[in-house]
Structures are given as C-alpha cells and as structure tokens.
Motif scaffolding. Structure first.
Motif, PDB file in Angstrom:
ATOM      1  N   ILE A  88       0.842  -1.186   0.000  1.00 30.39           N
ATOM      2  CA  ILE A  88       0.000   0.000   0.000  1.00 30.39           C
ATOM      3  C   ILE A  88       0.883   1.244   0.000  1.00 30.39           C
ATOM      4  CG2 ILE A  88      -1.912   1.221   1.114  1.00 30.39           C
ATOM      5  CD1 ILE A  88      -2.704  -1.590   0.434  1.00 30.39           C
ATOM      6  N   HIS A  89       0.704   2.121  -1.003  1.00 31.03           N
ATOM      7  CA  HIS A  89       1.375   3.417  -1.087  1.00 31.03           C
ATOM      8  C   HIS A  89       2.886   3.286  -0.852  1.00 31.03           C
ATOM      9  CE1 HIS A  89       1.259   7.729  -1.480  1.00 31.03           C
ATOM     10  NE2 HIS A  89       1.890   7.888  -0.331  1.00 31.03           N
ATOM     11  N   ALA A  90       3.397   3.782   0.274  1.00 30.21           N
ATOM     12  CA  ALA A  90       4.845   3.828   0.487  1.00 30.21           C
ATOM     13  C   ALA A  90       5.480   2.449   0.626  1.00 30.21           C
ATOM     14  CB  ALA A  90       5.175   4.683   1.714  1.00 30.21           C
ATOM     15  N   GLY A  91       4.676   1.416   0.733  1.00 33.24           N
ATOM     16  CA  GLY A  91       5.232   0.070   0.693  1.00 33.24           C
ATOM     17  C   GLY A  91       5.840  -0.271  -0.653  1.00 33.24           C
ATOM     18  N   LEU A  92       5.553   0.567  -1.664  1.00 36.07           N
ATOM     19  CA  LEU A  92       6.095   0.363  -3.006  1.00 36.07           C
ATOM     20  C   LEU A  92       7.437   1.061  -3.220  1.00 36.07           C
ATOM     21  CD1 LEU A  92       2.688   0.943  -4.764  1.00 36.07           C
ATOM     22  CD2 LEU A  92       3.994  -1.187  -4.915  1.00 36.07           C
ATOM     23  N   VAL A  93       7.906   1.785  -2.208  1.00 34.44           N
ATOM     24  CA  VAL A  93       9.142   2.574  -2.326  1.00 34.44           C
ATOM     25  C   VAL A  93      10.360   1.692  -2.062  1.00 34.44           C
ATOM     26  CG1 VAL A  93      10.404   4.532  -1.350  1.00 34.44           C
ATOM     27  CG2 VAL A  93       7.936   4.694  -1.708  1.00 34.44           C
ATOM     28  N   LEU A  94      11.477   2.067  -2.646  1.00 39.87           N
ATOM     29  CA  LEU A  94      12.767   1.387  -2.483  1.00 39.87           C
ATOM     30  C   LEU A  94      12.737  -0.058  -2.974  1.00 39.87           C
ATOM     31  CD1 LEU A  94      14.108   2.717   0.952  1.00 39.87           C
ATOM     32  CD2 LEU A  94      14.638   3.495  -1.353  1.00 39.87           C
ATOM     33  N   ILE A  95      11.934  -0.304  -3.998  1.00 41.96           N
ATOM     34  CA  ILE A  95      11.972  -1.588  -4.696  1.00 41.96           C
ATOM     35  C   ILE A  95      12.768  -1.372  -5.982  1.00 41.96           C
ATOM     36  CG2 ILE A  95      10.611  -3.370  -5.852  1.00 41.96           C
ATOM     37  CD1 ILE A  95       8.328  -2.769  -3.925  1.00 41.96           C
ATOM     38  N   LEU A 105       8.000 -10.897  -7.330  1.00 42.31           N
ATOM     39  CA  LEU A 105       6.869 -10.775  -6.412  1.00 42.31           C
ATOM     40  C   LEU A 105       5.837  -9.745  -6.856  1.00 42.31           C
ATOM     41  CD1 LEU A 105       5.649 -11.721  -3.718  1.00 42.31           C
ATOM     42  CD2 LEU A 105       6.958  -9.913  -2.588  1.00 42.31           C
ATOM     43  N   ASN A 106       6.196  -8.477  -6.811  1.00 39.27           N
ATOM     44  CA  ASN A 106       5.179  -7.430  -6.909  1.00 39.27           C
ATOM     45  C   ASN A 106       4.836  -7.014  -8.328  1.00 39.27           C
ATOM     46  OD1 ASN A 106       3.375  -5.435  -6.093  1.00 39.27           O
ATOM     47  ND2 ASN A 106       4.963  -3.915  -5.772  1.00 39.27           N
ATOM     48  N   SER A 107       5.784  -7.126  -9.243  1.00 42.94           N
ATOM     49  CA  SER A 107       5.590  -6.684 -10.632  1.00 42.94           C
ATOM     50  C   SER A 107       5.350  -5.183 -10.751  1.00 42.94           C
ATOM     51  CB  SER A 107       4.428  -7.445 -11.299  1.00 42.94           C
ATOM     52  OG  SER A 107       4.661  -8.830 -11.276  1.00 42.94           O
ATOM     53  N   GLY A 108       5.535  -4.430  -9.673  1.00 38.29           N
ATOM     54  CA  GLY A 108       5.366  -2.984  -9.692  1.00 38.29           C
ATOM     55  C   GLY A 108       6.267  -2.334  -8.659  1.00 38.29           C
ATOM     56  N   ARG A 109       6.642  -1.069  -8.923  1.00 36.85           N
ATOM     57  CA  ARG A 109       7.540  -0.369  -8.012  1.00 36.85           C
ATOM     58  C   ARG A 109       7.358   1.132  -8.179  1.00 36.85           C
ATOM     59  NH1 ARG A 109      11.976   1.327 -11.130  1.00 36.85           N
ATOM     60  NH2 ARG A 109      13.216   1.665  -9.250  1.00 36.85           N
ATOM     61  N   PHE A 110       7.506   1.871  -7.066  1.00 37.88           N
ATOM     62  CA  PHE A 110       7.420   3.330  -7.087  1.00 37.88           C
ATOM     63  C   PHE A 110       8.557   3.927  -7.910  1.00 37.88           C
ATOM     64  CE2 PHE A 110       9.202   7.215  -5.245  1.00 37.88           C
ATOM     65  CZ  PHE A 110       8.130   8.093  -5.335  1.00 37.88           C
ATOM     66  N   TYR A 146       1.114   8.715  -6.816  1.00 36.60           N
ATOM     67  CA  TYR A 146       2.261   7.868  -7.121  1.00 36.60           C
ATOM     68  C   TYR A 146       2.255   7.463  -8.588  1.00 36.60           C
ATOM     69  CZ  TYR A 146       4.363   6.777  -2.557  1.00 36.60           C
ATOM     70  OH  TYR A 146       5.035   6.834  -1.373  1.00 36.60           O
ATOM     71  N   TYR A 147       3.452   7.490  -9.194  1.00 39.55           N
ATOM     72  CA  TYR A 147       3.650   6.968 -10.541  1.00 39.55           C
ATOM     73  C   TYR A 147       4.575   5.758 -10.414  1.00 39.55           C
ATOM     74  CZ  TYR A 147       2.971  12.060 -10.865  1.00 39.55           C
ATOM     75  OH  TYR A 147       2.566  13.354 -10.659  1.00 39.55           O
ATOM     76  N   CYS A 148       4.119   4.611 -10.890  1.00 40.37           N
ATOM     77  CA  CYS A 148       4.862   3.371 -10.688  1.00 40.37           C
ATOM     78  C   CYS A 148       5.206   2.694 -12.006  1.00 40.37           C
ATOM     79  CB  CYS A 148       4.045   2.399  -9.834  1.00 40.37           C
ATOM     80  SG  CYS A 148       3.813   2.935  -8.120  1.00 40.37           S
ATOM     81  N   GLN A 149       6.312   1.998 -11.998  1.00 42.01           N
ATOM     82  CA  GLN A 149       6.668   1.088 -13.085  1.00 42.01           C
ATOM     83  C   GLN A 149       5.946  -0.220 -12.813  1.00 42.01           C
ATOM     84  OE1 GLN A 149      10.799   0.027 -13.150  1.00 42.01           O
ATOM     85  NE2 GLN A 149      10.593  -1.360 -14.895  1.00 42.01           N
ATOM     86  N   THR A 162      -5.946   9.119 -11.658  1.00 39.55           N
ATOM     87  CA  THR A 162      -5.748  10.254 -12.550  1.00 39.55           C
ATOM     88  C   THR A 162      -5.673  11.554 -11.762  1.00 39.55           C
ATOM     89  OG1 THR A 162      -6.944   9.147 -14.345  1.00 39.55           O
ATOM     90  CG2 THR A 162      -6.704  11.534 -14.494  1.00 39.55           C
ATOM     91  N   SER A 163      -4.641  12.353 -12.042  1.00 40.56           N
ATOM     92  CA  SER A 163      -4.507  13.694 -11.477  1.00 40.56           C
ATOM     93  C   SER A 163      -4.257  14.659 -12.623  1.00 40.56           C
ATOM     94  CB  SER A 163      -3.360  13.758 -10.469  1.00 40.56           C
ATOM     95  OG  SER A 163      -2.105  13.624 -11.130  1.00 40.56           O
ATOM     96  N   GLN A 164      -3.985  15.918 -12.274  1.00 40.58           N
ATOM     97  CA  GLN A 164      -3.669  16.912 -13.303  1.00 40.58           C
ATOM     98  C   GLN A 164      -2.371  16.585 -14.025  1.00 40.58           C
ATOM     99  OE1 GLN A 164      -3.367  19.975 -10.165  1.00 40.58           O
ATOM    100  NE2 GLN A 164      -1.397  20.538 -11.058  1.00 40.58           N
ATOM    101  N   HIS A 165      -1.567  15.707 -13.457  1.00 43.60           N
ATOM    102  CA  HIS A 165      -0.262  15.394 -14.027  1.00 43.60           C
ATOM    103  C   HIS A 165      -0.290  14.215 -14.990  1.00 43.60           C
ATOM    104  CE1 HIS A 165       1.554  18.246 -11.285  1.00 43.60           C
ATOM    105  NE2 HIS A 165       0.967  17.642 -10.268  1.00 43.60           N
ATOM    106  N   VAL A 166      -1.031  13.143 -14.621  1.00 43.19           N
ATOM    107  CA  VAL A 166      -0.934  11.908 -15.392  1.00 43.19           C
ATOM    108  C   VAL A 166      -2.029  10.945 -14.962  1.00 43.19           C
ATOM    109  CG1 VAL A 166       0.595  10.687 -13.798  1.00 43.19           C
ATOM    110  CG2 VAL A 166       0.771  10.201 -16.238  1.00 43.19           C
ATOM    111  N   THR A 167      -2.328   9.991 -15.826  1.00 42.74           N
ATOM    112  CA  THR A 167      -3.093   8.803 -15.440  1.00 42.74           C
ATOM    113  C   THR A 167      -2.110   7.652 -15.296  1.00 42.74           C
ATOM    114  OG1 THR A 167      -5.160   9.486 -16.494  1.00 42.74           O
ATOM    115  CG2 THR A 167      -4.838   7.130 -16.161  1.00 42.74           C
ATOM    116  N   ALA A 168      -2.169   6.975 -14.172  1.00 39.68           N
ATOM    117  CA  ALA A 168      -1.213   5.911 -13.887  1.00 39.68           C
ATOM    118  C   ALA A 168      -1.937   4.731 -13.251  1.00 39.68           C
ATOM    119  CB  ALA A 168      -0.121   6.421 -12.941  1.00 39.68           C
ATOM    120  N   ALA A 169      -1.281   3.578 -13.268  1.00 39.17           N
ATOM    121  CA  ALA A 169      -1.835   2.411 -12.589  1.00 39.17           C
ATOM    122  C   ALA A 169      -1.964   2.718 -11.098  1.00 39.17           C
ATOM    123  CB  ALA A 169      -0.931   1.207 -12.805  1.00 39.17           C
ATOM    124  N   GLY A 170      -3.157   2.515 -10.557  1.00 42.65           N
ATOM    125  CA  GLY A 170      -3.399   2.774  -9.139  1.00 42.65           C
ATOM    126  C   GLY A 170      -3.564   1.510  -8.317  1.00 42.65           C
TER     127      GLY A 170
END
Length: 213
Positions: A88-95, A105-110, A146-149, A162-170
């Motif tokens: 959840i949220h910051a759990g995606l950081v430093l991957i 495992l996660n297939s996604g990262r911050f 958050y924008y994630c790979q 979606t925000s004013q900046h981008v639409t990203a996987a949530g």
C-alpha cells in the motif's frame, strides 16, 4: 479460526497514528489477529506463519539497512507457499528494478510522485471483473499521486489513478505460486487512506489475498 496479518508501518512520513486507526476498520478483530511492527525483518525472524502481510512502508527503521536480495527471497518464498501480500502506497518505495520484490513478487515499483498533494480520482477498471474492485465506485481524494513502473505482462491492473499530471496504474493484483499479491498506490494522508472506498478496497484485497483458489 482467525487469520494472522502482519502490518508493517510507521515512518516519519507515514506514521502509525495515521495508519493504525484505519487498520482497525479494515481488519475485524473477530476475523483477524493483527501484528503491528515497523520492521520487515520481523516477518523473516518469526517462526509463526502469517496468512497475510501488508507493507505500508519499506520496513527499514532508522539504523537498519535495506532488505538484502536474500532476505527479499525469503519473503517471496513465503508468498509462493501461500501467504498473501499487499503493498500500500509507500510500501512500493525502495523496490529496485532488479530486486526479487519486483522481478519475482510485486511486478510494480514506485518511481516518482506528484510534487505536492493534488486531487486524484481513482477509477476501477470496467473491462473485466475482479473481486477486489467489486462494489467499488470511483472516488476523488487529495493525495500524493504515485507513478509506478508496472510490468503488465505479469499482473492485472485493476485501478487507474488520474490527477492533473498523469493517469497511472493505481492498483494491480496477481498470483505468485500458491500466494496472491495486491498493490494499491493511494493512501498518503488520513483523507486518502481513510476514505470509505479505500477502506473497502483494502478489505476486498485482504479477503482475496487469503482466499484459496
């Protein structure tokens, strides 16, 4: 019999005072045995089995080093053996992109987040049905976007933000061995994490992650 969930949380930007009250709404005491900690290594060092683990932070309190690839692999193996996992949220950081947490495992990262809090609209996908987004309506909150790979060849994207900046996987979800993995990017502040739709997303995610297919 209660399911045991480890909740790894509490750092300077994501304090337990924000997270813990919300977790009381997500995890009914009649169904769940909740273990709260700020150390990811507690999950490795315990001899007790966990049914589910939530990473709200990276789980490396001050004074400790990042989890080594070998330590990450120990957690990956727990998931392969049937433990559910939620990031959840910051759990995606430093991957890191070459780390077991991403590759196996996660297939996604911050990667990056909005420079300030912005209005973020979270929309469940409509192209297919998934238990985690069942009954979820679009919701807009002031949040750190958050924008994630995300490797979409290895997971199902179930939520777009979606925000004013981008639409990203949530949000995304998939199986790993006998276990299941869920990731949700919203939740930086009390408004976002405590929104009724976000609470329901986490409830649905937890139920799906511990359900045996």
């Amino acid at each position: 019999m209660k399911s045991k969930v480890y909740i790894i949380r509490d750092d300077i930007n994501h304090p337990k005072e924000v997270i813990d009250p919300v977790m009381e709404k997500v995890f009914d005491a009649e169904r769940w045995e909740v273990v709260l900690t700020d150390r990811a290594r507690d999950l490795i060092e315990t001899e007790e089995a966990a049914d589910l683990t939530l990473f709200f932070t990276n789980g490396r309190p001050e004074g400790e080093e990042n989890l080594s690839p070998e330590e990450q692999l120990q957690i990956v193996q727990k998931v392969r053996s049937g433990m559910g996992m939620m990031f959840i949220h910051a759990g995606l950081v430093l991957i890191e992109p070459d780390s077991p947490f991403y590759v196996e495992l996660n297939s996604g990262r911050f990667v990056e987040h909005s420079p300030y809090h912005v209005e973020v609209t979270n929309n469940p996908v409509t192209s297919f049905k998934h238990p985690i987004i069942e009954g979820i309506e679009p919701f807009t909150v002031l949040d750190e976007h958050y924008y994630c790979q995300v490797d979409t060849t290895r997971t199902d994207v179930i939520l777009f933000s979606t925000s004013q900046h981008v639409t990203a996987a949530g949000g995304w979800a998939h199986g790993v061995g006998s276990g299941k993995v869920v990731a949700l990017t919203p939740g930086h502040n009390p408004e976002a994490l405590g929104h009724p739709q976000m609470i329901q997303l986490m409830k649905n995610g937890a139920d799906w992650a511990v359900r045996q297919s």
